[in-house]
Design a protein around this motif. Sequence first.
Motif, PDB file in Angstrom:
ATOM      1  N   LEU A 118       0.868  -1.171   0.000  1.00 18.15           N
ATOM      2  CA  LEU A 118       0.000   0.000   0.000  1.00 18.15           C
ATOM      3  C   LEU A 118       0.909   1.226   0.000  1.00 18.15           C
ATOM      4  CD1 LEU A 118      -3.237   0.575   2.014  1.00 18.15           C
ATOM      5  CD2 LEU A 118      -1.613   2.407   1.635  1.00 18.15           C
ATOM      6  N   ALA A 119       1.158   1.749  -1.183  1.00 15.68           N
ATOM      7  CA  ALA A 119       2.008   2.933  -1.355  1.00 15.68           C
ATOM      8  C   ALA A 119       3.355   2.757  -0.649  1.00 15.68           C
ATOM      9  CB  ALA A 119       1.274   4.183  -0.869  1.00 15.68           C
ATOM     10  N   GLY A 120       3.951   1.572  -0.807  1.00 16.79           N
ATOM     11  CA  GLY A 120       5.285   1.319  -0.274  1.00 16.79           C
ATOM     12  C   GLY A 120       5.322   0.686   1.105  1.00 16.79           C
ATOM     13  N   VAL A 121       4.168   0.395   1.685  1.00 15.75           N
ATOM     14  CA  VAL A 121       4.106  -0.187   3.022  1.00 15.75           C
ATOM     15  C   VAL A 121       3.316  -1.502   2.964  1.00 15.75           C
ATOM     16  CG1 VAL A 121       3.408   0.215   5.412  1.00 15.75           C
ATOM     17  CG2 VAL A 121       4.110   2.150   3.997  1.00 15.75           C
ATOM     18  N   PRO A 122       3.855  -2.595   3.540  1.00 15.51           N
ATOM     19  CA  PRO A 122       3.150  -3.870   3.499  1.00 15.51           C
ATOM     20  C   PRO A 122       1.972  -3.907   4.477  1.00 15.51           C
ATOM     21  CG  PRO A 122       5.201  -4.121   4.714  1.00 15.51           C
ATOM     22  CD  PRO A 122       5.171  -2.716   4.188  1.00 15.51           C
TER      23      PRO A 122
END
Length: 148
Positions: A93-97
């Motif tokens: 999600l936009a670079g975050v798991p």
Amino acid sequence: MAQTDLGKLLTRERIKHVTTLSSWQEATEIASQPLVTAGAIDESYVESMKQNVLINGPYMVLTDYFALMHAKAGAGVNEMSMSLLVTDEPIDLAGVPVKLFLVLGAIDHEAHIAALAQITSILLNQDAFDTFLSGDIDAILTIINNTQ
């Protein structure tokens, strides 16, 4: 909000568990589907949640693997509601798991605060958080319905 009210918000029908999905957008749609089907939120609210991430980045990710998906209170929300999607594999999600997508349909700026505080309290307990991550819907419901 009493414990039983959170149990009325996060029912078995509103908790989904899947292995993996192709994108956070798909996860948002699947997490929201029980609320759309019930008429608690409109498709416009789902689109607004996705737009919020595109515009503002991963601010909805509150801790490791947990995102509180939401949009503007009242816009496309017909009743206070929550749903949960658990994925076995993390979704970017936009670079975050993220593995837990909790959708919050807020009718105003206040009605959801007690339920949100309760679910936050539950997820601050590492054992409970691990149970949520496991995707065991029966165990998740037990926690939700037995937490004061």
